[in-house]
Design an enzyme around this catalytic site. Structure first.
Site, PDB file in Angstrom:
ATOM      1  N   CYS A   2       0.853  -1.178   0.000  1.00 27.39           N
ATOM      2  CA  CYS A   2       0.000   0.000   0.000  1.00 27.39           C
ATOM      3  C   CYS A   2       0.889   1.227   0.000  1.00 27.39           C
ATOM      4  O   CYS A   2       2.098   1.122   0.159  1.00 27.39           O
ATOM      5  CB  CYS A   2      -0.871   0.039   1.261  1.00 27.39           C
ATOM      6  SG  CYS A   2      -1.976  -1.377   1.404  1.00 27.39           S
ATOM      7  N   GLY A  28      -0.956   0.843  -5.035  1.00 29.17           N
ATOM      8  CA  GLY A  28      -2.256   0.233  -4.780  1.00 29.17           C
ATOM      9  C   GLY A  28      -3.341   0.966  -5.522  1.00 29.17           C
ATOM     10  O   GLY A  28      -3.432   2.195  -5.436  1.00 29.17           O
ATOM     11  N   ASN A 103       0.773   0.254   5.852  1.00 32.28           N
ATOM     12  CA  ASN A 103       1.371  -0.487   4.734  1.00 32.28           C
ATOM     13  C   ASN A 103       2.144  -1.662   5.311  1.00 32.28           C
ATOM     14  O   ASN A 103       3.059  -1.452   6.117  1.00 32.28           O
ATOM     15  CB  ASN A 103       2.315   0.440   3.948  1.00 32.28           C
ATOM     16  CG  ASN A 103       3.081  -0.299   2.874  1.00 32.28           C
ATOM     17  OD1 ASN A 103       2.642  -1.319   2.363  1.00 32.28           O
ATOM     18  ND2 ASN A 103       4.248   0.200   2.522  1.00 32.28           N
ATOM     19  N   GLY A 104       1.795  -2.864   4.916  1.00 32.07           N
ATOM     20  CA  GLY A 104       2.509  -4.042   5.418  1.00 32.07           C
ATOM     21  C   GLY A 104       1.555  -5.167   5.730  1.00 32.07           C
ATOM     22  O   GLY A 104       0.413  -5.182   5.249  1.00 32.07           O
ATOM     23  N   CYS A 237      12.617  -4.914   2.589  1.00 36.30           N
ATOM     24  CA  CYS A 237      12.213  -5.692   1.416  1.00 36.30           C
ATOM     25  C   CYS A 237      13.004  -5.266   0.177  1.00 36.30           C
ATOM     26  O   CYS A 237      12.865  -4.132  -0.290  1.00 36.30           O
ATOM     27  CB  CYS A 237      10.724  -5.487   1.165  1.00 36.30           C
ATOM     28  SG  CYS A 237      10.179  -6.256  -0.363  1.00 36.30           S
ATOM     29  N   TYR A 243      10.790  -3.965  -7.987  1.00 32.94           N
ATOM     30  CA  TYR A 243       9.483  -3.847  -8.626  1.00 32.94           C
ATOM     31  C   TYR A 243       8.626  -2.676  -8.142  1.00 32.94           C
ATOM     32  O   TYR A 243       8.080  -1.931  -8.941  1.00 32.94           O
ATOM     33  CB  TYR A 243       8.696  -5.151  -8.416  1.00 32.94           C
ATOM     34  CG  TYR A 243       7.303  -5.128  -8.995  1.00 32.94           C
ATOM     35  CD1 TYR A 243       7.087  -5.298 -10.354  1.00 32.94           C
ATOM     36  CD2 TYR A 243       6.194  -4.914  -8.181  1.00 32.94           C
ATOM     37  CE1 TYR A 243       5.802  -5.256 -10.891  1.00 32.94           C
ATOM     38  CE2 TYR A 243       4.909  -4.866  -8.714  1.00 32.94           C
ATOM     39  CZ  TYR A 243       4.713  -5.046 -10.061  1.00 32.94           C
ATOM     40  OH  TYR A 243       3.459  -4.998 -10.600  1.00 32.94           O
ATOM     41  N   CYS A 384       5.619 -14.356   0.019  1.00 34.80           N
ATOM     42  CA  CYS A 384       5.919 -13.236   0.928  1.00 34.80           C
ATOM     43  C   CYS A 384       4.812 -13.132   1.974  1.00 34.80           C
ATOM     44  O   CYS A 384       3.633 -13.209   1.629  1.00 34.80           O
ATOM     45  CB  CYS A 384       5.994 -11.929   0.144  1.00 34.80           C
ATOM     46  SG  CYS A 384       6.227 -10.500   1.219  1.00 34.80           S
ATOM     47  N   CYS A 438      15.629  -8.080   3.398  1.00 38.46           N
ATOM     48  CA  CYS A 438      14.894  -9.338   3.398  1.00 38.46           C
ATOM     49  C   CYS A 438      14.993  -9.883   1.978  1.00 38.46           C
ATOM     50  O   CYS A 438      14.727  -9.161   1.010  1.00 38.46           O
ATOM     51  CB  CYS A 438      13.433  -9.109   3.763  1.00 38.46           C
ATOM     52  SG  CYS A 438      12.423 -10.603   3.532  1.00 38.46           S
ATOM     53  N   CYS A 441      11.890 -14.316  -0.292  1.00 34.78           N
ATOM     54  CA  CYS A 441      11.162 -14.939  -1.409  1.00 34.78           C
ATOM     55  C   CYS A 441      12.104 -15.603  -2.411  1.00 34.78           C
ATOM     56  O   CYS A 441      11.658 -16.322  -3.294  1.00 34.78           O
ATOM     57  CB  CYS A 441      10.213 -13.954  -2.086  1.00 34.78           C
ATOM     58  SG  CYS A 441      10.945 -12.401  -2.489  1.00 34.78           S
TER      59      CYS A 441
HETATM   60 FE1  SF4 Z   1      10.179  -8.475   0.075  1.00 35.80          FE
HETATM   61 FE2  SF4 Z   1      10.414 -11.002  -0.683  1.00 35.80          FE
HETATM   62 FE3  SF4 Z   1      10.960 -10.305   1.852  1.00 35.80          FE
HETATM   63 FE4  SF4 Z   1       8.468 -10.229   0.943  1.00 35.80          FE
HETATM   64  S1  SF4 Z   1       9.730 -12.052   1.222  1.00 35.80           S
HETATM   65  S2  SF4 Z   1       9.485  -8.690   2.197  1.00 35.80           S
HETATM   66  S3  SF4 Z   1       8.757  -9.609  -1.196  1.00 35.80           S
HETATM   67  S4  SF4 Z   1      12.044  -9.668  -0.037  1.00 35.80           S
END
Ligand code: SF4
Length: 454
Positions: A2, A28, A103-104, A237, A243, A384, A438, A441
């Protein structure tokens, strides 16, 4: 995912918040809303659809009075896409009127909801954000204490703007999953998901709000505190830079555009043995990656697609049927550019594989001779749980197929993923590899375990 924004101490708070939401629309498209407060009673306006369709001169001039405002654009991750879950959420409780935009994704939402239900709480939405309002309403102490105590109970990803009377509050979870920045316009502070929204409305980006930080702003005065005394390891992230975020937003001391150019340069290094006539991006996220690739490889950059700007981003539509329709409508190859050519096609990622397959088919129908498909991130093998709606593992093509199998399915000459190491280097500041992302994914190693994670 978001987009959120808050503007305080400004007689144009409504217009600035609206302009901010228009800038964050890519985060969004399902619903949008604004809560405004000041001398008059706090009020919230929200509806399903695009910002430009919801807010017009009438709503702005006649209804949105006040000097402090928060806004939200929504893309569903944790609950139904419906008006009832459109944000901001405004409540009236023992502390007065409070409104929240989030957002999250709160990963311990089911557990907390159960505990709250046992205590007699009544829920009117199905979104995870609602538990925060209950926790705030039940807490005691100063405003900062109430917010900190409530946020300490939450796990997962949350960047927040909260409005209480004339006070604007911003907070970011201790892992810093989702971005949140602080900016200023004249004597007013701005809190926003992305720095581009601050700058578009005429403000100046000051800094990122730190993971675990709470910012309380009233009448131009700012106070900061922390959710936890001990700071956790940041795990922001990395997909924001691949993206989601705008290329003109700043992340980790560089623009997202710079990060994407570097992704392209690294991809060119990885693919140095591949020769082609042209490199073309899949609009819009592939654009700067392809530019970096072209500069590093010397292969000519070309625009190979006409994009229909009146069709939404296919990835963020909530159902498969709508995704199919928008993917076919939104891109058309330019025959004279691709016909008879060996091309390097650059996109951000492969999720289910269906959109990529369709894209490759239409390029072949337009006469493309050979396609080397290159992605600006590694294969997505895991879902994710922190605010991006990637599907369950069984629907992720890379979770169930080898690179060779995906190449065969897509029917391309070569299939190339940016390595994780190169992605992290591209997204880090000053070419220094930072351990602040992070990447779950791509690896299945989740910074915060959830009941669903491996
Ligand atoms: Fe981002 Fe992937 Fe971690 Fe989700 S799992 S927060 S999409 S890096």
């Amino acid at each position: 995912m978001c987009g959120i924004i808050g503007v305080e101490n400004n007689k144009n708070a409504a217009v600035l918040t609206l302009a901010g939401l228009l800038t964050l629309q890519h985060r969004g498209e399902e619903s949008a809303g604004i809560t405004i407060s000041g001398r008059e009673k706090m009020r919230t306006f929200k509806a399903m659809g695009l910002v430009s369709r919801i807010f017009n001169e009438e709503t702005l001039l006649n209804k949105l009075h006040g000097t402090v405002a928060i806004g939200h654009v929504r893309y569903t991750t944790s609950s139904k896409s419906s008006l009832i879950n459109a944000q901001p959420f405004q409540i009236s409780c023992i502390h007065g009127n409070i409104s929240v935009a989030h957002n999250g994704n709160i990963t311990n939402f089911p557990k907390i909801k159960e505990l709250l239900l046992e205590k007699g709480a009544i829920f009117s939405h199905t979104s995870d954000t609602e538990i925060l309002l209950h926790l705030i309403a039940m807490s005691k102490g100063s405003l900062t204490d109430i917010i900190a105590k409530s946020l300490r109970k939450l796990e997962g990803a949350f960047s927040l703007v909260i409005l209480k009377d004339r006070t604007l509050i911003g907070a970011r979870d201790s892992n810093g999953f989702r971005p949140l920045v602080l900016g200023k316009i004249d004597n007013s502070y701005i809190i926003s998901s992305e720095s581009a929204a601050v700058e578009v409305i005429g403000g100046k980006y000051i800094r990122d709000i730190k993971p675990g930080e709470i910012i309380v702003i009233e009448d131009g005065q700012i106070k900061r505190s922390l959710i936890y005394k001990k700071v956790r390891r940041q795990t922001s992230c990395i997909f924001e830079q691949v993206y989601f975020s705008r290329p003109d937003s700043v992340m980790f001391e560089q623009t997202v555009k710079e990060a994407r150019v570097k992704m392209g340069e690294y991809l060119a290094q990885q693919m140095k043995n591949i020769k082609a006539d042209i490199v073309i991006p899949v609009p819009d996220t592939g654009y700067f990656v392809a530019l970096g690739f072209s500069r590093a490889s010397g292969i000519l950059f070309e625009n190979g697609f006409i994009r229909n700007h009146y069709v939404g981003r296919s990835f963020i539509k909530p159902s498969q049927n709508l995704r199919n329709l928008t993917a076919t409508l939104k891109l058309r190859p330019i025959g004279e550019v691709v016909n008879g050519k060996e091309i390097i096609l650059i996109d951000d990622s492969i999720v289910r594989g269906t959109t990529s397959k369709r894209l490759i088919n239409i390029l072949k129908e337009a006469g493309t001779k050979k396609i080397h498909f290159a992605l600006s991130c590694p294969p997505i093998t895991d879902s994710c749980y922190y605010g991006i709606d990637t599907p369950n593992r069984e629907h992720l093509i890379a979770a169930n197929n080898s690179v060779e199998e995906i190449k065969k399915y897509l029917n391309v000459t070569s299939l190339n993923f940016l390595s994780l190491d190169n992605l992290v280097k591209a997204c880090s500041s000053s070419n220094k590899k930072n351990d602040v992302f992070c990447v779950a994914c791509f690896t299945g190693k989740y910074p915060i375990k959830t009941s669903k994670s491996r």
